[in-house]
Design a protein around this motif. Sequence first.
Motif, short mmCIF file in Angstrom:
data_model
loop_
_atom_site.label_atom_id
_atom_site.label_comp_id
_atom_site.label_asym_id
_atom_site.label_seq_id
_atom_site.Cartn_x
_atom_site.Cartn_y
_atom_site.Cartn_z
N ALA A 71 37.27 34.40 29.05
CA ALA A 71 36.34 34.05 30.12
C ALA A 71 36.32 35.15 31.17
O ALA A 71 37.33 35.81 31.44
N VAL A 72 35.15 35.37 31.74
CA VAL A 72 35.00 36.34 32.82
C VAL A 72 35.53 35.72 34.10
O VAL A 72 35.08 34.65 34.52
N THR A 73 36.49 36.38 34.72
CA THR A 73 37.09 35.89 35.96
C THR A 73 36.90 36.92 37.05
O THR A 73 37.40 38.04 36.96
N LEU A 74 36.14 36.55 38.07
CA LEU A 74 35.93 37.44 39.22
C LEU A 74 37.00 37.14 40.26
O LEU A 74 37.16 36.00 40.70
N THR A 75 37.73 38.17 40.63
CA THR A 75 38.84 38.01 41.58
C THR A 75 38.56 38.82 42.84
O THR A 75 37.60 39.61 42.89
N ASP A 76 39.37 38.65 43.84
CA ASP A 76 39.27 39.45 45.07
C ASP A 76 40.25 40.62 44.97
O ASP A 76 41.46 40.43 45.07
N PRO A 77 39.74 41.84 44.75
CA PRO A 77 40.63 42.99 44.62
C PRO A 77 41.41 43.23 45.93
O PRO A 77 40.92 42.96 47.02
N ASP A 78 42.61 43.75 45.77
CA ASP A 78 43.41 44.13 46.92
C ASP A 78 43.32 45.65 47.08
O ASP A 78 43.91 46.39 46.30
N PRO A 79 42.58 46.13 48.09
CA PRO A 79 42.38 47.58 48.23
C PRO A 79 43.61 48.34 48.73
O PRO A 79 43.63 49.57 48.70
N LYS A 80 44.63 47.63 49.19
CA LYS A 80 45.76 48.28 49.84
C LYS A 80 46.41 49.31 48.91
O LYS A 80 46.85 48.99 47.81
N GLY A 81 46.44 50.56 49.38
CA GLY A 81 47.06 51.63 48.62
C GLY A 81 46.27 52.12 47.44
O GLY A 81 46.75 52.96 46.67
N LYS A 82 45.05 51.61 47.26
CA LYS A 82 44.22 51.98 46.10
C LYS A 82 43.27 53.12 46.46
O LYS A 82 42.81 53.24 47.60
N ARG A 83 42.94 53.92 45.44
CA ARG A 83 42.07 55.09 45.65
C ARG A 83 40.86 55.01 44.73
O ARG A 83 40.95 54.47 43.61
N ILE A 84 39.77 55.55 45.21
CA ILE A 84 38.54 55.64 44.43
C ILE A 84 38.11 57.11 44.38
O ILE A 84 38.16 57.82 45.39
N ALA A 85 37.71 57.57 43.21
CA ALA A 85 37.26 58.95 43.01
C ALA A 85 35.75 59.03 43.07
O ALA A 85 35.06 58.29 42.36
N TRP A 86 35.24 59.89 43.93
CA TRP A 86 33.79 60.15 44.04
C TRP A 86 33.48 61.43 43.28
O TRP A 86 33.91 62.51 43.65
N PHE A 87 32.74 61.29 42.17
CA PHE A 87 32.40 62.45 41.35
C PHE A 87 31.17 63.19 41.87
O PHE A 87 31.00 64.37 41.59
N ALA A 119 27.39 54.91 50.23
CA ALA A 119 28.18 53.78 49.74
C ALA A 119 29.66 53.99 49.96
O ALA A 119 30.44 53.01 50.00
N LEU A 120 30.08 55.24 50.12
CA LEU A 120 31.52 55.53 50.21
C LEU A 120 32.18 54.90 51.44
O LEU A 120 33.28 54.36 51.33
N PRO A 121 31.55 54.95 52.62
CA PRO A 121 32.16 54.28 53.78
C PRO A 121 32.36 52.78 53.58
O PRO A 121 33.23 52.19 54.23
N VAL A 122 31.55 52.16 52.72
CA VAL A 122 31.74 50.74 52.44
C VAL A 122 33.11 50.52 51.80
O VAL A 122 33.87 49.62 52.20
N PHE A 123 33.44 51.35 50.81
CA PHE A 123 34.74 51.24 50.16
C PHE A 123 35.88 51.57 51.14
O PHE A 123 36.92 50.90 51.14
N GLU A 124 35.65 52.57 51.97
CA GLU A 124 36.69 52.96 52.94
C GLU A 124 36.93 51.84 53.96
O GLU A 124 38.09 51.57 54.34
N ALA A 125 35.84 51.20 54.39
CA ALA A 125 35.98 50.09 55.34
C ALA A 125 36.74 48.92 54.74
O ALA A 125 37.40 48.15 55.45
N LEU A 126 36.67 48.80 53.42
CA LEU A 126 37.39 47.73 52.74
C LEU A 126 38.88 48.04 52.60
O LEU A 126 39.67 47.15 52.30
N GLY A 127 39.22 49.30 52.79
CA GLY A 127 40.62 49.68 52.71
C GLY A 127 40.96 50.66 51.62
O GLY A 127 42.12 51.08 51.48
#
Length: 474
Positions: A248-264, A284-292
């Motif tokens: 089953a598809v389960t949508l969860t609330d990700p925990d951004p703490k300490g996580k990194r995203i790569a912008w190509f 869109a990048l500041p949206v991710f940064e504001a989330l942590g």
Amino acid sequence: MSDVTSLGGSELSDAIHGKRLSCEAVMETVLERIAAVNPWINAIVSLRPAEDLLAEARTCDRELRDGHSRGWMHGMPIAIKDLSEAEGIRCTYGSPLFADFVPDFDDIQVERIKKAGAIVIGKTNTPEWGFGSHSYNPVFGVTRNPYDLSCSAGGSSGGAAAALSARLLPVADGSDMMGSLRNPAGFNNVVGFRPSFGRIPSLPGRDAYLNQLATLGPMGRSVRDVARLFETQAGFDPRDPASLSSAAVTLTDPDPKGKRIAWFGDFGGYLPFERGVLDVCGSALPVFEALGYHVDAVVPEFDMGKVWWAWTTLRSWLTAGSMKALYEDPAKRSLLKPEVLWEIESGLSVPAGDVYEASAIRTAWYQYLLTVFERYEALVMPSAQVFPFDAELTWPREVGGRSMDTYHRWMEVVIGPSMAGLPVVAMPAGFGGPGSSLPAGIQIVGRPRGDNEVLSLGLLYERNTDWLSRVPAL
């Protein structure tokens, strides 16, 4: 616009099952909107007779009154992309060679969508054989962008995306080899999901093993709807040996703490972009940064020219194999568009050694991305290198001052995830281009088999943006 047609799939399902809306009223309202809007955008094709559809809707209402629901899509109108077969409905593949083909069977995903209760009202337009990210063909003509009727809706799921954007459908199916879900999602300000390869089975035709570049996928106006349709489409079927079992598809609330995203981004200047596209997508990048999340600009440490060569080699070789019989018949060959002919002729000259080398490059690219995912939770990049372009063009010949040497070079940004078989959710990023009114989108790329995780990240992004609420002023 009717409140009924503004509802997404999940909302419509709740309203039907809660007896706040009848299936007949929903069908009548949707058909009225299609009659009013579709002539302008040409997204829905091969529409079934209204009397038949209304009769099916009344049957669904009787079943609900008797306490029986077929599934979450009970009585919901849906149109199937014109590359998938639906029993009794014309399936042209956008080709004059199949202009009168009416299949007596359903593709696997269509079986599942019907089993979930949906009423198939017709098809959505696509380019000829799905080649090219601009939905035009000699059978039905051009699909236009609801945000600007002079512009393309993208493709090959352009009809599906335009129908969603124009509120003609609550959810839609699509497919994606080279961005065919992701380009039109960005062009039409909707959500598209290219799942991990193997998640959604399909009838394989003559080859059930070699063609591992394309996949079916869901589209919608929210991540929740996309996830729900994905759950309906996904899961093992013995007719497709590459298909995977799906929980089953389960949508969860990700925990951004300490996580990194790569912008190509533009891959370190490797890819050209139309002016303004990178600005909109980068917003869109500041949206991710504001989330942590911590966002890093990353230049892939890989020869992307080799990835492109491997991609075009495998794509043309597979095309030549699957379409050789049509090409060898002069009468049928004359009815194939130039881009399809180019793919076939290129593929017929590919030596076996090049196929192996292309697969080796693909393998090395996947292995490189595994090292990237050791540091990063997800990759983000634009979903197209241009804004929606003139609908009268066949494809953009120049991007950012660079000449495009093939009909699909302008969408090279999508091939990396395709080659690695990774899950990708395509999300709106904003508006720009002439008059700042044309949509653009991003790809959020997840880890191998990380379908639930990347959908959950897409949902988090959706909740912190408001692009999906911006409706085209048709």
